[in-house]
Design an enzyme around this catalytic site. Structure first.
Site, short mmCIF file in Angstrom:
data_model
loop_
_atom_site.label_atom_id
_atom_site.label_comp_id
_atom_site.label_asym_id
_atom_site.label_seq_id
_atom_site.Cartn_x
_atom_site.Cartn_y
_atom_site.Cartn_z
CB SER A 272 -0.89 0.02 1.25
OG SER A 272 -1.55 1.27 1.37
CE LYS A 273 -2.99 6.30 -0.45
NZ LYS A 273 -3.80 7.33 -0.69
CE LYS B 122 -1.18 -3.64 3.66
NZ LYS B 122 -1.33 -4.95 3.06
CB THR C 91 -11.54 -1.42 -5.67
OG1 THR C 91 -11.62 -0.68 -4.44
CG2 THR C 91 -10.10 -1.54 -6.14
CE1 TYR D 223 -3.70 -1.89 5.11
CE2 TYR D 223 -2.99 0.36 4.66
CZ TYR D 223 -3.44 -0.87 4.21
OH TYR D 223 -3.61 -1.08 2.87
CD GLU E 33 -5.72 7.49 -3.55
OE1 GLU E 33 -6.91 7.15 -3.40
OE2 GLU E 33 -4.96 7.67 -2.59
CB VAL E 34 -6.78 0.96 -7.21
CG1 VAL E 34 -7.33 -0.01 -8.24
CG2 VAL E 34 -5.26 1.02 -7.26
CD GLN F 157 -5.08 5.56 5.07
OE1 GLN F 157 -4.94 5.26 3.91
NE2 GLN F 157 -5.69 4.77 5.95
#
Length: 165
Positions: free
Chosen positions: A42-43, A59, A90, A55, A87-88, A49
């Protein structure tokens, strides 16, 4: 940081422990088949974040394990790489957007920060990155952290401003 140490440990067990366990238990077959490992990170590992210490730590650790295992397994013919979605679009991302007061405005704001094409990455683009890394076409690629994200993570946010000046 407001969570308890127990919550943090639970997050590590939920978001990282399985990566090690799966690799550990598959190792013999990976070596036998000269297979490869592709971690999906994950970015957040590089951008942060806010409010997600466990999290983010997991990652980041996954990126570290990708590099560590690439070194450990190179002599045994196993490649290890990681794909980092940013940023995908989904179904889960769409549900999150739809939960907001102004989903269209939020999406526009996010897309404005994606230098290449001003658009979200598609799930197919992530799948293609994984497929490439799993294929013989990347047979000399290991230890790489791959960002198919239109430049979102690594381009300076001042990109557009500089471009326009």
């Amino acid at each position: 940081l407001d969570s308890t140490p127990s919550d943090f440990l639970n997050s590590i067990q939920k978001s990282l422990f399985h990566v090690f366990s799966l690799t550990h238990f598959a190792l013999e077959k990976l070596v036998e088949s000269k297979g490869n490992i592709i971690n999906i990170g994950s970015k957040v590992a590089v951008t942060g974040q806010g409010g997600t210490s466990g999290y983010a730590a997991c990652k980041g650790a996954m990126n570290a394990l990708t590099r560590e295992w690439a070194l450990d397994l190179a002599s045994r013919g196993v490649r290890v790489n990681s794909v980092i979605p940013s940023e995908v679009m989904t179904p889960m991302y769409k549900r999150w957007l739809d939960s907001l007061e102004q989903p269209e405005r939020t999406l526009e704001s996010i897309e404005e920060n994606i230098p290449l094409g001003k658009r979200m990455t598609t799930g197919l683009e992530i799948a293609d990155a994984v497929l490439f890394l799993a294929s013989a076409r990347s047979s000399h690629t290991t230890g790489q952290i791959f960002y198919p994200d239109g430049g979102y993570v690594h381009f300076d946010r001042a990109y557009e401003k500089i471009k326009l000046d």
